[in-house]
Design a protein around this motif. Structure first.
Motif, PDB file in Angstrom:
ATOM      1  N   VAL A 112       0.824  -1.218   0.000  1.00 17.85           N
ATOM      2  CA  VAL A 112       0.000   0.000   0.000  1.00 17.85           C
ATOM      3  C   VAL A 112       0.850   1.255   0.000  1.00 17.85           C
ATOM      4  O   VAL A 112       0.381   2.327  -0.386  1.00 17.85           O
ATOM      5  N   SER A 168       1.172   1.572  -4.004  1.00 17.91           N
ATOM      6  CA  SER A 168       0.031   1.671  -4.923  1.00 17.91           C
ATOM      7  C   SER A 168      -1.273   1.739  -4.143  1.00 17.91           C
ATOM      8  O   SER A 168      -1.519   0.903  -3.271  1.00 17.91           O
ATOM      9  N   ARG A 169      -2.109   2.692  -4.479  1.00 19.85           N
ATOM     10  CA  ARG A 169      -3.408   2.793  -3.804  1.00 19.85           C
ATOM     11  C   ARG A 169      -4.277   1.584  -4.121  1.00 19.85           C
ATOM     12  O   ARG A 169      -5.128   1.200  -3.343  1.00 19.85           O
ATOM     13  N   HIS A 170      -4.068   0.978  -5.254  1.00 19.09           N
ATOM     14  CA  HIS A 170      -4.867  -0.180  -5.656  1.00 19.09           C
ATOM     15  C   HIS A 170      -4.507  -1.431  -4.860  1.00 19.09           C
ATOM     16  O   HIS A 170      -5.280  -2.378  -4.813  1.00 19.09           O
ATOM     17  N   LEU A 187      -4.503  -1.971  -1.772  1.00 16.90           N
ATOM     18  CA  LEU A 187      -5.443  -2.258  -0.686  1.00 16.90           C
ATOM     19  C   LEU A 187      -6.595  -3.123  -1.179  1.00 16.90           C
ATOM     20  O   LEU A 187      -7.122  -3.948  -0.437  1.00 16.90           O
ATOM     21  N   ASP A 188      -6.956  -2.990  -2.425  1.00 19.38           N
ATOM     22  CA  ASP A 188      -8.034  -3.800  -3.001  1.00 19.38           C
ATOM     23  C   ASP A 188      -7.677  -5.286  -3.013  1.00 19.38           C
ATOM     24  O   ASP A 188      -8.551  -6.142  -2.963  1.00 19.38           O
ATOM     25  N   ARG A 204      -8.020  -4.944   5.192  1.00 21.24           N
ATOM     26  CA  ARG A 204      -8.718  -3.743   4.706  1.00 21.24           C
ATOM     27  C   ARG A 204      -9.505  -3.083   5.840  1.00 21.24           C
ATOM     28  O   ARG A 204      -9.937  -1.950   5.720  1.00 21.24           O
ATOM     29  N   ALA A 252      -2.181   3.523   3.583  1.00 22.50           N
ATOM     30  CA  ALA A 252      -2.665   3.571   2.202  1.00 22.50           C
ATOM     31  C   ALA A 252      -3.238   4.946   1.864  1.00 22.50           C
ATOM     32  O   ALA A 252      -2.905   5.526   0.830  1.00 22.50           O
ATOM     33  N   ALA A 284      -7.272   5.332  -2.022  1.00 25.56           N
ATOM     34  CA  ALA A 284      -7.293   4.027  -1.364  1.00 25.56           C
ATOM     35  C   ALA A 284      -8.512   3.876  -0.462  1.00 25.56           C
ATOM     36  O   ALA A 284      -8.888   2.757  -0.120  1.00 25.56           O
ATOM     37  N   TYR A 335     -11.127   1.219  -1.086  1.00 24.27           N
ATOM     38  CA  TYR A 335     -10.867  -0.190  -0.805  1.00 24.27           C
ATOM     39  C   TYR A 335     -10.878  -0.516   0.690  1.00 24.27           C
ATOM     40  O   TYR A 335     -10.740  -1.675   1.069  1.00 24.27           O
TER      41      TYR A 335
END
Length: 138
Positions: free
Chosen positions: A82, A85-87, A89-90, A97, A106, A113, A116
């Motif tokens: 995290v 990349s903010r993604h 966390l997905d 999460r 994040a 973020a 997510y």
């Protein structure tokens, strides 16, 4: 050796490699240095290799999507991801999460973020402040 040489040069050779080579740590590690998305083809045992996954998520947090479920639930791995990349966390486990420390890191990196984070943390005052701080510093 030919495959290793091609992989090190970034030719995307891993996708054409024989299945037994997809479990060869040296070859997969070399491919991941060129493109973390090569983990998609890697043997499941290497997708569960913490050292290899940590190396990949430090380069590109989105590599977390190729990690085993065990490593998607590993706080050290997810915190590294995290941060990149903010993604990422997905791709973290549902439990992480919902973990304040993970979500704070994040959203401090990128307020996007928040999408997510767990429902509870999306309304958490501290997390909202961190997201606002990330927005103001952008």
């Amino acid at each position: 050796e030919l495959v290793l040489s091609c992989v090190q040069k970034g030719f995307g050779a891993l996708r054409y490699a024989a299945p037994k080579l997809l479990s060869d740590r040296e070859i997969v590690a070399a491919a991941v240095q060129q493109d973390v998305h090569c983990l998609r083809q890697a043997d499941k045992s290497l997708q569960d290799d913490k050292e290899l996954i940590l190396s990949a998520v430090r380069a590109n947090g989105s590599a977390l999507q190729y990690a085993s479920q065990r490593l998607r639930n590993d706080q050290e791995v997810v915190l590294e991801a995290v941060g990149q990349s903010r993604h990422a966390l997905d791709f973290a486990s549902e439990a992480l999460r919902g973990e304040r420390q993970v979500v704070l890191k994040a959203v401090r990196e990128n307020k996007g973020a928040m999408a997510y984070a767990s429902k509870d943390l999306r309304s958490d005052v501290e997390v909202l402040r961190a997201a606002r701080g990330a927005e103001e510093s952008s």
